[in-house]
Motif scaffolding. Structure first.
Motif, PDB file in Angstrom:
ATOM      1  N   GLU A   1       0.788  -1.303  -0.019  1.00 28.25           N
ATOM      2  CA  GLU A   1       0.072   0.105   0.229  1.00 28.25           C
ATOM      3  C   GLU A   1       0.864   1.221  -0.071  1.00 28.25           C
ATOM      4  N   PHE A   2       1.816   1.322   0.927  1.00 30.95           N
ATOM      5  CA  PHE A   2       2.724   2.598   0.860  1.00 30.95           C
ATOM      6  C   PHE A   2       3.950   2.548   0.453  1.00 30.95           C
ATOM      7  N   GLY A   3       4.731   1.510   0.625  1.00 31.05           N
ATOM      8  CA  GLY A   3       6.023   1.307   0.119  1.00 31.05           C
ATOM      9  C   GLY A   3       7.101   0.877   1.019  1.00 31.05           C
ATOM     10  N   PHE A   4       8.369   0.779   0.773  1.00 33.69           N
ATOM     11  CA  PHE A   4       9.376  -0.067   1.308  1.00 33.69           C
ATOM     12  C   PHE A   4       9.957   0.861   2.371  1.00 33.69           C
ATOM     13  N   PRO A   5      10.499   0.610   3.358  1.00 39.35           N
ATOM     14  CA  PRO A   5      11.050   1.353   4.564  1.00 39.35           C
ATOM     15  C   PRO A   5      12.667   1.355   4.213  1.00 39.35           C
ATOM     16  N   VAL A   6      13.166   2.099   3.464  1.00 37.04           N
ATOM     17  CA  VAL A   6      14.336   2.041   2.916  1.00 37.04           C
ATOM     18  C   VAL A   6      15.344   3.153   3.248  1.00 37.04           C
TER      19      VAL A   6
ATOM     20  N   SER B   1      16.599   5.323   5.704  1.00 29.61           N
ATOM     21  CA  SER B   1      16.414   5.625   7.066  1.00 29.61           C
ATOM     22  C   SER B   1      14.923   6.096   6.980  1.00 29.61           C
ATOM     23  N   LYS B   2      14.570   6.364   8.419  1.00 28.53           N
ATOM     24  CA  LYS B   2      13.000   6.789   8.554  1.00 28.53           C
ATOM     25  C   LYS B   2      12.973   8.159   7.922  1.00 28.53           C
ATOM     26  N   GLU B   3      14.056   9.229   8.107  1.00 26.19           N
ATOM     27  CA  GLU B   3      14.066  10.504   7.662  1.00 26.19           C
ATOM     28  C   GLU B   3      14.321  10.587   6.201  1.00 26.19           C
ATOM     29  N   ILE B   4      15.080   9.659   5.525  1.00 27.32           N
ATOM     30  CA  ILE B   4      15.039   9.839   4.109  1.00 27.32           C
ATOM     31  C   ILE B   4      13.738   9.468   3.453  1.00 27.32           C
ATOM     32  N   ALA B   5      13.329   8.346   4.035  1.00 30.59           N
ATOM     33  CA  ALA B   5      12.267   7.816   3.315  1.00 30.59           C
ATOM     34  C   ALA B   5      11.046   8.445   3.560  1.00 30.59           C
ATOM     35  N   SER B   6      10.826   9.382   4.464  1.00 33.28           N
ATOM     36  CA  SER B   6      10.010  10.347   4.751  1.00 33.28           C
ATOM     37  C   SER B   6       9.976  11.511   3.474  1.00 33.28           C
ATOM     38  N   LYS B   7      11.356  11.911   3.303  1.00 29.64           N
ATOM     39  CA  LYS B   7      11.615  12.815   2.245  1.00 29.64           C
ATOM     40  C   LYS B   7      11.277  12.280   1.004  1.00 29.64           C
ATOM     41  N   ILE B   8      11.485  11.171   0.632  1.00 21.54           N
ATOM     42  CA  ILE B   8      11.200  10.535  -0.738  1.00 21.54           C
ATOM     43  C   ILE B   8       9.663  10.374  -0.893  1.00 21.54           C
ATOM     44  N   GLU B   9       9.115   9.937   0.240  1.00 20.00           N
ATOM     45  CA  GLU B   9       7.574   9.975   0.203  1.00 20.00           C
ATOM     46  C   GLU B   9       6.831  11.120   0.075  1.00 20.00           C
ATOM     47  N   THR B  10       7.696  12.346   0.557  1.00 20.46           N
ATOM     48  CA  THR B  10       7.054  13.752   0.252  1.00 20.46           C
ATOM     49  C   THR B  10       7.311  14.204  -1.066  1.00 20.46           C
ATOM     50  N   LEU B  11       8.383  13.658  -1.770  1.00 18.10           N
ATOM     51  CA  LEU B  11       8.862  14.077  -3.145  1.00 18.10           C
ATOM     52  C   LEU B  11       7.559  13.447  -4.046  1.00 18.10           C
ATOM     53  N   ALA B  12       7.239  12.161  -3.887  1.00 20.00           N
ATOM     54  CA  ALA B  12       6.461  11.339  -4.496  1.00 20.00           C
ATOM     55  C   ALA B  12       4.979  11.792  -4.407  1.00 20.00           C
ATOM     56  N   ASN B  13       4.736  12.476  -3.452  1.00 22.85           N
ATOM     57  CA  ASN B  13       3.341  12.766  -3.267  1.00 22.85           C
ATOM     58  C   ASN B  13       2.967  14.307  -3.212  1.00 22.85           C
ATOM     59  N   PRO B  14       3.352  15.056  -4.260  1.00 27.39           N
ATOM     60  CA  PRO B  14       3.371  16.508  -4.110  1.00 27.39           C
ATOM     61  C   PRO B  14       2.139  17.077  -4.014  1.00 27.39           C
ATOM     62  N   THR B  15       1.992  18.224  -3.239  1.00 26.20           N
ATOM     63  CA  THR B  15       0.704  18.792  -2.974  1.00 26.20           C
ATOM     64  C   THR B  15       1.289  20.524  -2.857  1.00 26.20           C
TER      65      THR B  15
ATOM     66  N   SER C   1       7.797   5.795   5.213  1.00 32.01           N
ATOM     67  CA  SER C   1       8.427   5.668   6.314  1.00 32.01           C
ATOM     68  C   SER C   1       7.117   5.102   7.147  1.00 32.01           C
ATOM     69  N   LYS C   2       6.073   4.824   6.585  1.00 32.44           N
ATOM     70  CA  LYS C   2       4.713   4.427   7.512  1.00 32.44           C
ATOM     71  C   LYS C   2       4.556   3.170   7.883  1.00 32.44           C
ATOM     72  N   CYS C   3       5.650   2.198   7.839  1.00 31.23           N
ATOM     73  CA  CYS C   3       5.512   1.022   8.207  1.00 31.23           C
ATOM     74  C   CYS C   3       5.353   0.971   9.765  1.00 31.23           C
TER      75      CYS C   3
ATOM     76  N   CYS D   1      12.324  -4.786   7.376  1.00 35.38           N
ATOM     77  CA  CYS D   1      12.628  -3.550   7.637  1.00 35.38           C
ATOM     78  C   CYS D   1      14.017  -3.325   7.030  1.00 35.38           C
ATOM     79  N   GLY D   2      14.194  -2.237   6.122  1.00 32.11           N
ATOM     80  CA  GLY D   2      15.416  -1.923   5.413  1.00 32.11           C
ATOM     81  C   GLY D   2      16.121  -0.764   5.802  1.00 32.11           C
ATOM     82  N   PHE D   3      15.633  -0.004   7.147  1.00 25.62           N
ATOM     83  CA  PHE D   3      16.276   1.354   7.462  1.00 25.62           C
ATOM     84  C   PHE D   3      17.696   0.769   7.856  1.00 25.62           C
ATOM     85  N   GLY D   4      18.703   1.376   7.293  1.00 22.78           N
ATOM     86  CA  GLY D   4      20.125   1.352   7.607  1.00 22.78           C
ATOM     87  C   GLY D   4      20.750   0.026   6.994  1.00 22.78           C
ATOM     88  N   ILE D   5      20.323  -0.598   6.285  1.00 19.19           N
ATOM     89  CA  ILE D   5      20.747  -1.945   5.378  1.00 19.19           C
ATOM     90  C   ILE D   5      21.915  -1.459   4.673  1.00 19.19           C
ATOM     91  N   HIS D   6      21.922  -0.309   3.974  1.00 15.92           N
ATOM     92  CA  HIS D   6      22.956   0.292   3.140  1.00 15.92           C
ATOM     93  C   HIS D   6      24.277   0.559   4.158  1.00 15.92           C
TER      94      HIS D   6
END
Length: 375
Positions: free
Chosen positions: A121-126, A128-142, A200-202, A303-308
């Motif tokens: 539904e929402f996407g992969f937690p990849v 970090s939580k902060e970076i994932a949140s930023k990517i999510e914001t870019l992908a959902n422009p308002t 970052s919603k997981c 969870c993939g936060f920090g895997i890199h």
């Protein structure tokens, strides 16, 4: 006019608060134990004055140790957990502790969110939580998040951010190249757009909201096993607000906030805390450094936060050794694209440049995953 973030930091003398906190982080283990006990007891006293109950939100080794620590200083706090998210060996300890085990958030149709449904539904937690949140914001422009999106791509914050030109809001160039393409038209860039969703919603649907809902129903506030030394978005908040925080909408205590990993592991040994099998055992290197022989950190198995940032064998490599069928599911089958093709973390790890086991025979594995993906 509403103050910007720089003005707020100046008003609350934020730089001094952070500096003072970081001095405490450099103190001895003995100092930190006494300090944690003082802060925990102060939190309980303030809760009782306000008519609040208190509990421990328990997950992995850090918060299990916190649960034992509070009991060792006479604080009998109820433990709660969305336990099914954790490794089987952690769940075993949770059962032994008699924790209240919660379910994830319930959907409108009466079913519950689970790991795979959140990913789809929402996407992969990849990353970090902060970076994932930023990517999510870019992908959902308002129109409302336009200024934030511009800051993520350029570092220019606008009025609320004090008109900074190179703020920390900007995502690193490495990840902008991979995920910044959602803003290409607006920003005149030529970044890539991934073929999977990021979110970052997981934690919110699977863990945070269930615990928050239980807390509201029981008029209870949490003890959390957070440490500023872990970094991330919570580090600044802990250093700015301290161990105990009583805000308008948030009340919490993090007695271990000034701890580092060595402090935590030493306390685990001192209190004879049961170490879940996924961590192995706590051993000491020749230079005196404590470490766990297996997993250093744990969390939800998908969870993939920090895997890199992890060296191999990383968490997914280790999952393969523990549970090949579960590993296969997360790597190849947990999501479905618009054409009905299944895919998983394998595609995500390839995209961000993280190596993983990918043998031809893996693709031949069949059969249903023998694990509980729900509650």
């Amino acid at each position: 006019m509403k103050e910007n973030c720089l003005e707020r930091m100046e008003r609350i003398d934020g730089k001094k608060k952070i500096a003072d906190f970081m001095v405490k982080e450099q103190q001895t283990y003995e100092f930190k134990i006494k300090y944690a006990a003082i802060r925990a007891r102060e939190f309980v006293e303030e809760c009782e004055k306000r008519g609040l109950n208190y509990h421990v939100s328990v997950g992995g080794l850090d918060s299990i140790t916190l649960y034992y620590f509070l009991r060792s200083i006479g604080i009998e706090a109820q433990g709660i957990s969305v336990s099914y998210l954790e490794d089987i060996s952690i769940q075993k300890v949770h059962r032994e502790l008699g924790l209240i085990r919660l379910k994830s958030v319930q959907k409108a149709d009466g079913t519950y969110w689970n790991k795979s449904s959140v990913l789809n539904e929402f996407g992969f937690p990849v990353l970090s939580k902060e970076i994932a949140s930023k990517i999510e914001t870019l992908a959902n422009p308002t129109e409302k998040n336009k200024t934030v999106r511009h800051a993520i791509v350029t570092g220019e914050t606008g009025e609320y951010g004090g008109f900074q030109k190179n703020s920390r809001m900007k995502m690193s160039q490495k990840w902008l190249e991979k995920f910044g393409g959602y803003s290409n038209e607006e920003e005149g860039t030529a970044y890539q757009i991934p073929c999977f969703k990021v979110s970052s919603k997981c934690c919110y649907y699977l863990k945070e909201k269930p615990c928050d809902d239980w807390a509201k129903q029981n008029k209870s506030v949490p003890f959390l096993g957070l440490m500023a030394s872990e970094g991330g978005r919570r580090a600044k908040s802990l250093r700015l607000n301290g161990c105990n925080y009583f805000g308008k909408s948030t009340v919490r205590s993090a007695p271990f906030a000034i701890f580092n990993r060595q402090d935590l592991l030493q306390l685990t040994l001192d209190l004879n805390v049961p170490v879940p099998e996924i961590y192995g055992t706590i051993e000491r290197k020749e230079d005196g450094t404590l470490y766990t022989t297996k997993a250093q950190r744990t969390g939800c198995s998908m969870c993939g936060f920090g895997i890199h940032l992890e060296k191999r064998p990383h968490r997914f490599d280790q999952l393969r050794e523990r549970n090949p069928k579960e590993w296969h599911y997360w790597m190849y089958e947990c999501c479905e694209d618009k054409q009905g093709n299944k895919y998983g973390w394998g595609k995500v790890l390839d995209y961000i440049g993280v190596r993983w086991e990918n043998r031809p025979e893996d693709i031949q594995v069949s059969g249903q995953l023998e694990m509980d993906l729900g509650n």
